[in-house]
Design a protein around this motif. Structure first.
Motif, PDB file in Angstrom:
ATOM      1  N   GLU A 102     -36.778 -27.021 -77.938  1.00  0.00           N
ATOM      2  CA  GLU A 102     -35.835 -27.803 -78.720  1.00  0.00           C
ATOM      3  C   GLU A 102     -36.630 -28.424 -79.853  1.00  0.00           C
ATOM      4  O   GLU A 102     -37.722 -28.958 -79.615  1.00  0.00           O
ATOM      5  CB  GLU A 102     -35.215 -28.867 -77.827  1.00  0.00           C
ATOM      6  CG  GLU A 102     -34.024 -29.563 -78.425  1.00  0.00           C
ATOM      7  CD  GLU A 102     -33.380 -30.493 -77.414  1.00  0.00           C
ATOM      8  OE1 GLU A 102     -32.215 -30.252 -77.068  1.00  0.00           O
ATOM      9  OE2 GLU A 102     -34.056 -31.449 -76.970  1.00  0.00           O
ATOM     10  N   SER A 103     -36.104 -28.349 -81.085  1.00  0.00           N
ATOM     11  CA  SER A 103     -36.858 -28.800 -82.246  1.00  0.00           C
ATOM     12  C   SER A 103     -35.942 -29.450 -83.273  1.00  0.00           C
ATOM     13  O   SER A 103     -34.776 -29.057 -83.416  1.00  0.00           O
ATOM     14  CB  SER A 103     -37.570 -27.599 -82.883  1.00  0.00           C
ATOM     15  OG  SER A 103     -38.334 -27.989 -84.007  1.00  0.00           O
ATOM     16  N   PRO A 113     -31.396 -32.019 -82.916  1.00  0.00           N
ATOM     17  CA  PRO A 113     -32.222 -30.996 -82.268  1.00  0.00           C
ATOM     18  C   PRO A 113     -31.447 -29.704 -82.054  1.00  0.00           C
ATOM     19  O   PRO A 113     -30.249 -29.727 -81.771  1.00  0.00           O
ATOM     20  CB  PRO A 113     -32.598 -31.634 -80.923  1.00  0.00           C
ATOM     21  CG  PRO A 113     -32.466 -33.100 -81.150  1.00  0.00           C
ATOM     22  CD  PRO A 113     -31.329 -33.252 -82.129  1.00  0.00           C
ATOM     23  N   ARG A 114     -32.148 -28.593 -82.205  1.00  0.00           N
ATOM     24  CA  ARG A 114     -31.562 -27.264 -81.989  1.00  0.00           C
ATOM     25  C   ARG A 114     -32.382 -26.543 -80.925  1.00  0.00           C
ATOM     26  O   ARG A 114     -33.603 -26.700 -80.864  1.00  0.00           O
ATOM     27  CB  ARG A 114     -31.590 -26.471 -83.293  1.00  0.00           C
ATOM     28  CG  ARG A 114     -30.945 -25.119 -83.140  1.00  0.00           C
ATOM     29  CD  ARG A 114     -30.791 -24.388 -84.450  1.00  0.00           C
ATOM     30  NE  ARG A 114     -30.561 -22.989 -84.126  1.00  0.00           N
ATOM     31  CZ  ARG A 114     -30.836 -21.985 -84.908  1.00  0.00           C
ATOM     32  NH1 ARG A 114     -31.339 -22.202 -86.106  1.00  0.00           N
ATOM     33  NH2 ARG A 114     -30.616 -20.754 -84.533  1.00  0.00           N
ATOM     34  N   VAL A 115     -31.715 -25.762 -80.097  1.00  0.00           N
ATOM     35  CA  VAL A 115     -32.364 -25.039 -78.999  1.00  0.00           C
ATOM     36  C   VAL A 115     -32.737 -23.631 -79.457  1.00  0.00           C
ATOM     37  O   VAL A 115     -31.949 -22.955 -80.130  1.00  0.00           O
ATOM     38  CB  VAL A 115     -31.426 -24.987 -77.770  1.00  0.00           C
ATOM     39  CG1 VAL A 115     -31.997 -24.104 -76.674  1.00  0.00           C
ATOM     40  CG2 VAL A 115     -31.177 -26.388 -77.248  1.00  0.00           C
ATOM     41  N   TYR A 116     -33.942 -23.193 -79.073  1.00  0.00           N
ATOM     42  CA  TYR A 116     -34.452 -21.861 -79.387  1.00  0.00           C
ATOM     43  C   TYR A 116     -34.916 -21.208 -78.088  1.00  0.00           C
ATOM     44  O   TYR A 116     -35.673 -21.797 -77.336  1.00  0.00           O
ATOM     45  CB  TYR A 116     -35.624 -21.939 -80.369  1.00  0.00           C
ATOM     46  CG  TYR A 116     -35.239 -22.562 -81.683  1.00  0.00           C
ATOM     47  CD1 TYR A 116     -34.795 -21.777 -82.732  1.00  0.00           C
ATOM     48  CD2 TYR A 116     -35.305 -23.936 -81.863  1.00  0.00           C
ATOM     49  CE1 TYR A 116     -34.425 -22.348 -83.943  1.00  0.00           C
ATOM     50  CE2 TYR A 116     -34.939 -24.522 -83.065  1.00  0.00           C
ATOM     51  CZ  TYR A 116     -34.500 -23.718 -84.103  1.00  0.00           C
ATOM     52  OH  TYR A 116     -34.134 -24.286 -85.295  1.00  0.00           O
ATOM     53  N   ARG A 117     -34.484 -19.972 -77.861  1.00  0.00           N
ATOM     54  CA  ARG A 117     -34.809 -19.243 -76.633  1.00  0.00           C
ATOM     55  C   ARG A 117     -35.756 -18.083 -76.923  1.00  0.00           C
ATOM     56  O   ARG A 117     -35.937 -17.708 -78.075  1.00  0.00           O
ATOM     57  CB  ARG A 117     -33.524 -18.708 -76.005  1.00  0.00           C
ATOM     58  CG  ARG A 117     -32.525 -19.805 -75.686  1.00  0.00           C
ATOM     59  CD  ARG A 117     -31.278 -19.290 -74.998  1.00  0.00           C
ATOM     60  NE  ARG A 117     -30.248 -20.302 -74.882  1.00  0.00           N
ATOM     61  CZ  ARG A 117     -30.319 -21.395 -74.144  1.00  0.00           C
ATOM     62  NH1 ARG A 117     -31.390 -21.628 -73.435  1.00  0.00           N
ATOM     63  NH2 ARG A 117     -29.332 -22.263 -74.107  1.00  0.00           N
ATOM     64  N   HIS A 172     -39.049 -34.038 -83.418  1.00  0.00           N
ATOM     65  CA  HIS A 172     -38.704 -33.659 -82.047  1.00  0.00           C
ATOM     66  C   HIS A 172     -39.137 -32.218 -81.776  1.00  0.00           C
ATOM     67  O   HIS A 172     -38.764 -31.309 -82.501  1.00  0.00           O
ATOM     68  CB  HIS A 172     -37.186 -33.790 -81.870  1.00  0.00           C
ATOM     69  CG  HIS A 172     -36.692 -33.473 -80.500  1.00  0.00           C
ATOM     70  ND1 HIS A 172     -36.754 -34.370 -79.465  1.00  0.00           N
ATOM     71  CD2 HIS A 172     -36.140 -32.352 -79.987  1.00  0.00           C
ATOM     72  CE1 HIS A 172     -36.244 -33.814 -78.374  1.00  0.00           C
ATOM     73  NE2 HIS A 172     -35.876 -32.590 -78.667  1.00  0.00           N
ATOM     74  N   CYS A 195     -37.885 -27.415 -72.904  1.00  0.00           N
ATOM     75  CA  CYS A 195     -36.672 -27.837 -72.205  1.00  0.00           C
ATOM     76  C   CYS A 195     -36.726 -27.613 -70.698  1.00  0.00           C
ATOM     77  O   CYS A 195     -35.898 -28.147 -69.972  1.00  0.00           O
ATOM     78  CB  CYS A 195     -35.460 -27.097 -72.770  1.00  0.00           C
ATOM     79  SG  CYS A 195     -35.130 -27.486 -74.498  1.00  0.00           S
TER      80      CYS A 195
END
Length: 122
Positions: free
Chosen positions: A67-68, A75-79, A94, A98
């Motif tokens: 999460e950044s 914040p945005r989630v990256y997988r 941030h 996660c």
């Protein structure tokens, strides 16, 4: 623990305990620059302190979920399999792993002056 392409290994602190960086590539470029590719591993639940990047860079999530956010952005989630950018000279407010049980592993790619760090305190 950092392992260099020439086979040397050393420990490198990176903001908080448990983060490791492994230099995969250092390629000299014209104009006193180098391309640097680093594998970074955050511990389960690891959270980075606020920091800045002196140059823009690309991040590729190899394993886990990050999460950044920068500045006042949400914040945005990256997988795994996704990319994000490190913004030059913007406050990275941030960044976290996660997953409380598994490490986060990603590649960072930067072009910068040889010997210059790609992360700095705010």
């Amino acid at each position: 623990m950092v392992e260099h392409p020439n086979g040397q290994t050393n420990t490198q602190q990176s903001g908080f305990a448990g983060v490791t960086r492994k230099i995969l590539e250092r390629l000299p470029l014209p104009g006193n620059q180098e391309l640097m590719v680093v594998e970074v591993t955050y511990p389960p639940g690891g959270v980075a302190p606020r920091h800045r990047h002196p140059v823009a860079g690309a991040i590729y999530i190899v394993e886990g979920v990050a999460e950044s956010a920068y500045g006042s952005d949400e914040p945005r989630v990256y997988r795994a399999g996704e990319t994000l950018q490190d913004r030059a000279d913007a406050l990275h407010t941030h960044f976290r792993n996660c997953d409380p049980d598994r490490p986060l592993r990603f590649l960072t790619i930067y072009v910068l002056e040889p010997g210059r760090s790609y992360t700095m305190e705010p």
